[in-house]
Design an enzyme around this catalytic site. Sequence first.
Site, short mmCIF file in Angstrom:
data_model
loop_
_atom_site.label_atom_id
_atom_site.label_comp_id
_atom_site.label_asym_id
_atom_site.label_seq_id
_atom_site.Cartn_x
_atom_site.Cartn_y
_atom_site.Cartn_z
N HIS A 1 0.83 -1.21 0.00
CA HIS A 1 0.00 0.00 0.00
C HIS A 1 0.87 1.26 0.00
O HIS A 1 0.71 2.14 -0.86
CB HIS A 1 -0.90 -0.03 1.23
CG HIS A 1 -1.85 1.11 1.35
ND1 HIS A 1 -3.19 1.01 1.04
CD2 HIS A 1 -1.68 2.40 1.75
CE1 HIS A 1 -3.79 2.17 1.22
NE2 HIS A 1 -2.89 3.03 1.67
N GLU A 2 1.79 1.35 0.93
CA GLU A 2 2.61 2.56 1.06
C GLU A 2 3.61 2.70 -0.09
O GLU A 2 3.86 3.81 -0.57
CB GLU A 2 3.34 2.56 2.41
CG GLU A 2 2.43 2.67 3.61
CD GLU A 2 1.59 3.94 3.60
OE1 GLU A 2 2.08 4.98 3.10
OE2 GLU A 2 0.44 3.88 4.06
N HIS B 1 1.86 4.14 -3.03
CA HIS B 1 1.69 5.60 -2.88
C HIS B 1 2.93 6.32 -3.42
O HIS B 1 2.84 7.28 -4.19
CB HIS B 1 1.52 5.97 -1.40
CG HIS B 1 0.14 5.80 -0.88
ND1 HIS B 1 -0.99 6.13 -1.59
CD2 HIS B 1 -0.30 5.35 0.33
CE1 HIS B 1 -2.07 5.87 -0.86
NE2 HIS B 1 -1.68 5.40 0.30
#
Length: 220
Positions: A34-35, A38
């Site tokens: 997820h990160e 980003h």
Amino acid sequence: MLHYFHQLFQALDFSSMWDAVLRVAAIFLCLTVHETCHGLAALALGDPTAKSMHRLSLNPLRHIDWIGLLFMFVAGFGWAKPVPVDPRYFKNPKKGMALTALAGPVSNLVLAFLALLMAKGIYLYTPDTIGWNRLLYFLLYTLAPLSIGLGVFNLIPIPPLDGSKVLGALLPDRLYVTQLRYERYGLAVLLVLSILGIGGGVISRGIFAIYNAFVTLIFA
């Protein structure tokens, strides 16, 4: 003394311990993907901040916030270390922030879909052994649902979740500035909603609907 330790060892529920280990591993993987996504999205849009701070990494220790991880087990939601983003690098800051934010939840849905594809491959083409069955269970019932859950949860339009940044791109500038002003209260709002159990049913139904759609599509 040795007899005591032998009895203690026999009393341990290793199946539960193993489930807990798998759950933590799945959380680490979901948060890391997820990160990292980003940061990759921000880089693709012209912002090198995450790259310069070595946050484009699949090392979970670069992304895990231990208090946020604790909250995930205690309160039902948590967070990782936010990837640093500088919207000044974006041609359109609001749009850039929205696309960067959306990359996280989308990556979790993609991860869940890939996990279920791997599960089907294991189901069809591997021998019926304990090792393969454990991996199948992990992919089907731990990694995929958790990844979908993280993606759906982050689409909630409450700051500082990703959904609020997506919503911000659709708001007029005046409302967008107001949203940013009150962003620091978002975590408290989420905690209150979690304690009161508000919205949990809707989120759970959304997670189940996506999971069921993926399973039906892949295993049909």
